[in-house]
Design a protein around this motif. Structure first.
Motif, PDB file in Angstrom:
ATOM      1  N   VAL A  87       0.811  -1.215   0.000  1.00  0.00           N
ATOM      2  CA  VAL A  87       0.000   0.000   0.000  1.00  0.00           C
ATOM      3  C   VAL A  87       0.844   1.265   0.000  1.00  0.00           C
ATOM      4  O   VAL A  87       0.381   2.335  -0.408  1.00  0.00           O
ATOM      5  N   TRP A  88       2.115   1.148   0.414  1.00  0.00           N
ATOM      6  CA  TRP A  88       2.968   2.329   0.550  1.00  0.00           C
ATOM      7  C   TRP A  88       3.823   2.603  -0.679  1.00  0.00           C
ATOM      8  O   TRP A  88       4.648   3.518  -0.663  1.00  0.00           O
ATOM      9  N   ASN A  89       3.629   1.852  -1.743  1.00  0.00           N
ATOM     10  CA  ASN A  89       4.391   2.085  -2.978  1.00  0.00           C
ATOM     11  C   ASN A  89       3.676   3.155  -3.800  1.00  0.00           C
ATOM     12  O   ASN A  89       3.050   2.879  -4.827  1.00  0.00           O
ATOM     13  N   ILE A  90       3.774   4.402  -3.341  1.00  0.00           N
ATOM     14  CA  ILE A  90       2.976   5.497  -3.866  1.00  0.00           C
ATOM     15  C   ILE A  90       3.883   6.572  -4.469  1.00  0.00           C
ATOM     16  O   ILE A  90       4.907   6.941  -3.888  1.00  0.00           O
ATOM     17  N   TYR A  91       3.503   7.087  -5.601  1.00  0.00           N
ATOM     18  CA  TYR A  91       4.155   8.222  -6.246  1.00  0.00           C
ATOM     19  C   TYR A  91       5.678   8.066  -6.276  1.00  0.00           C
ATOM     20  O   TYR A  91       6.189   7.132  -6.852  1.00  0.00           O
ATOM     21  N   ASP A  92       6.429   8.960  -5.636  1.00  0.00           N
ATOM     22  CA  ASP A  92       7.882   8.984  -5.802  1.00  0.00           C
ATOM     23  C   ASP A  92       8.582   7.758  -5.254  1.00  0.00           C
ATOM     24  O   ASP A  92       9.721   7.469  -5.649  1.00  0.00           O
ATOM     25  N   THR A  93       7.946   7.028  -4.355  1.00  0.00           N
ATOM     26  CA  THR A  93       8.584   5.833  -3.798  1.00  0.00           C
ATOM     27  C   THR A  93       9.015   4.887  -4.904  1.00  0.00           C
ATOM     28  O   THR A  93      10.115   4.320  -4.879  1.00  0.00           O
ATOM     29  N   ARG A  94       8.157   4.705  -5.898  1.00  0.00           N
ATOM     30  CA  ARG A  94       8.486   3.772  -6.972  1.00  0.00           C
ATOM     31  C   ARG A  94       9.652   4.270  -7.809  1.00  0.00           C
ATOM     32  O   ARG A  94      10.391   3.468  -8.394  1.00  0.00           O
ATOM     33  N   HIS A  95       9.865   5.602  -7.860  1.00  0.00           N
ATOM     34  CA  HIS A  95      11.010   6.133  -8.606  1.00  0.00           C
ATOM     35  C   HIS A  95      12.318   5.836  -7.877  1.00  0.00           C
ATOM     36  O   HIS A  95      13.324   5.484  -8.508  1.00  0.00           O
ATOM     37  N   TYR A  96      12.315   5.985  -6.557  1.00  0.00           N
ATOM     38  CA  TYR A  96      13.521   5.653  -5.790  1.00  0.00           C
ATOM     39  C   TYR A  96      13.864   4.176  -5.942  1.00  0.00           C
ATOM     40  O   TYR A  96      15.042   3.802  -6.045  1.00  0.00           O
ATOM     41  N   ILE A  97      12.834   3.345  -5.965  1.00  0.00           N
ATOM     42  CA  ILE A  97      13.068   1.908  -6.115  1.00  0.00           C
ATOM     43  C   ILE A  97      13.606   1.596  -7.517  1.00  0.00           C
ATOM     44  O   ILE A  97      14.522   0.781  -7.674  1.00  0.00           O
TER      45      ILE A  97
END
Length: 424
Positions: A87-97
Motif C-alpha cells: 500500500v505504501w508504494n505510492i508516487y515517488d517511492t516507486r522512482h527511488y526503487i
C-alpha cells in the motif's frame, strides 16, 4: 531545588565537568531514544492501520486515474503483503526503487531529478530483505524517522529543557505532512542526517558532522544548506578555542566541505554520464529543473505565492489543493518569524531562513493551477519550526488544541495520499 537534584536539564550541561557531563549526556540520550521510539511506534501503528482501512474501503473506481496517468503502477493486492507493505508504494517511492534497481538509465528524462543518496541506501540494504526494495525503502525511512526524533530531542533538551524537547518531537511527528517520514520518501533520511550533523558539530566531532552533511546533500537538495550553519558553529568554536586548538583541530573546517562536494559530484555525474538530451547543462546545481521530473524553477521569493493567489478562482479545478498550499506557505512564513523571535539560535535561524527563502522561490511551472505544489512537504524540512511551536505552545490548552488539529489534518492528508490523491 529541581536544578540541584537534576542539574543537567535545560541548558546547564556545558557548565558541568567532563565526567558529569558525559554521564548526563548518556542519560539524556537514553531518555531521548525511549521517547523517540514510543512516539514513532504510536504514529506508525496508527498510520499502518489507517492505510489498511483506506485500502480496504476505497472503491475501485477511485484508482482509475492512477491506471490512466501512471501506467507503470501496479496497485497492491488485497492480501497481507498488500495491506502492510504494498500500500505504501505510492508516487515517488516507486522512482527511488527504480533507481535502486535499474539506475538512472531506466528513464534519463525523468529519474535524474531524484538524488542518489536514498536509492543507494535502498540498493545496499535490499539484499537483507531478499531483494524486496520496497520493504527496504520503508525500513530505512522508518529507522531514519526514529533517528530524527532522537537527535531532535538531544539538540533541544540541553538548550530548552526536557518538556520543550518532548513537545518538539511530538509536534514534528504529527505535523500534517509528517506521514512522509513513515513512507518510502527522502524526508526522514534527510532530516535524520541533518539534525545529527548539527548535533555532532556542536559536540565538535567534525568528521562525523561532515560525513552526515555530505550524506544529506546526496539525499535531497536542502541538504546542501547545512554548510552555512555548520560553518557558523565551527567559527564560534574556533573563536573560543583558537589558542588551545592544535593545527589538526583548526583544519576541521575541511569536513564542512563534504556537503558541497557531494552535491557537486552528483551534478558532474549527471553531466558526464546521463545523455545530453536528458539534462540541460545550464540547470542549477541542486534544483534539477532541467529534468522532466523537476518541473520547477527558481524565481523571485514570493512570486509563486502571488501566482497561487491569482488562481484562487471558482474555475480552478485544483482550488482546494491550491488553497492548502497557500495556507502552508503562510504558516511557514509565520513559523519562520517565530524562529527569529523565539528560538534565537543562529545555526537554526540560518538553516530555516535559507530553506524558507528557497521554498518561497520554487515555482512549479507545469502546474498552472497549483504553482506551489509540495509546500507542505517542503515546510516539513525546516525542523527548527517545531522548536518554535514547542516554545510557543506553553499553555496546556493551546498545546492540546494544536495537537488535536494537527493529528486530524495528518490523518486527512495521509488518507488522501494513500488513495493516490496528490496532496504534496
Amino acid at each position: 531545588m529541581q536544578a540541584a537534584s537534576n542539574p543537567v536539564r535545560g541548558g546547564t550541561i556545558p557548565m558541568l565537568g567532563i565526567k558529569k557531563r558525559a554521564n548526563v549526556e548518556r542519560t539524556v540520550a537514553k531518555d531521548a531514544l525511549k521517547f523517540a521510539f514510543v512516539v514513532w511506534l504510536v504514529v506508525r501503528i496508527v498510520l499502518s492501520g489507517w492505510g489498511a482501512v483506506i485500502m480496504a474501503v476505497a472503491p475501485a473506481g477511485s484508482h482509475e486515474h492512477v491506471l490512466r496517468d501512471y501506467p507503470d503502477v501496479t496497485l497492491p493486492n488485497h492480501d497481507l503483503y498488500g495491506y502492510t507493505v504494498g500500500v505504501w508504494n505510492i508516487y515517488d517511492t516507486r522512482h527511488y526503487i527504480t533507481i535502486a534497481e535499474q539506475g538512472y538509465e531506466a528513464d534519463p528524462d525523468w529519474l535524474p531529478a531524484f538524488f542518489p543518496g536514498y536509492p543507494l541506501m535502498i540498493k545496499a540494504l535490499s539484499p537483507l530483505f531478499l531483494g524486496d526494495s520496497l520493504l527496504a525503502a520503508l525500513i530505512i525511512a522508518n529507522l531514519c524517522a526514529i533517528i530524527f526524533f532522537w537527535y531532535l530531542y538531544r539538540l533541544v533538551e540541553p538548550e530548552y529543557g526536557e518538556a520543550i524537547a518532548k513537545r518538539a518531537v511530538l509536534l514534528s511527528a504529527i505535523f500534517p505532512a509528517s506521514f512522509f517520514l513513515f513512507m518510502g520518501y527522502t524526508e526522514a533520511p534527510l532530516l535524520a542526517f541533518s539534525v545529527a550533523a548539527l548535533y555532532y558539530a556542536k559536540e565538535q566531532k567534525w568528521w562525523l558532522a561532515g560525513v552526515l552533511a555530505g550524506g544529506a546533500a546526496l539525499i535531497k537538495q536542502p541538504g546542501i544548506f547545512l554548510v552555512a550553519p555548520l560553518a557558523y558553529i565551527y567559527w564560534r568554536q574556533l573563536s573560543a578555542n583558537r589558542e588551545e586548538w592544535p593545527l589538526r583541530r583548526k583544519l576541521d573546517w575541511f569536513w564542512i566541505l563534504l556537503g558541497p562536494i557531494a552535491a557537486l559530484s552528483y551534478s558532474l555525474y549527471r553531466q558526464l554520464y546521463i545523455p545530453a538530451s536528458a539534462v540541460d547543462t545550464g540547470g542549477l546545481l541542486w534544483f534539477n529543473q532541467s529534468t522532466a521530473a523537476g518541473s520547477q524553477s527558481l524565481t523571485f521569493p514570493g512570486l509563486p505565492l502571488f501566482n497561487a493567489i491569482s488562481v484562487v478562482r471558482s474555475d480552478n479545478p485544483l482550488l482546494p489543493y491550491n488553497l492548502m498550499d497557500i495556507g502552508f506557505t503562510l504558516l511557514m512564513v509565520a513559523a519562520l518569524i517565530g524562529v527569529v523571535r523565539k528560538v534565537r539560535s543562529a545555526p537554526y535561524l540560518i538553516f530555516s531562513l535559507m530553506v524558507g527563502l528557497v521554498n518561497l522561490s520554487v515555482y512549479m511551472w507545469t502546474y498552472e493551477y497549483r504553482p506551489e505544489a509540495n509546500m507542505p512537504r517542503r515546510m516539513l524540512i525546516i525542523f527548527p519550526v517545531f522548536i518554535f511551536f514547542a516554545l510557543a505552545l506553553a499553555n496546556r490548552r493551546a498545546y492540546r488544541l494544536v495537537t488535536y488539529i494537527s493529528s486530524a489534518l495528518f490523518l486527512c492528508l495521509s488518507g488522501l495520499f494513500i488513495n493516490w490523491i496528490f496532496v504534496s
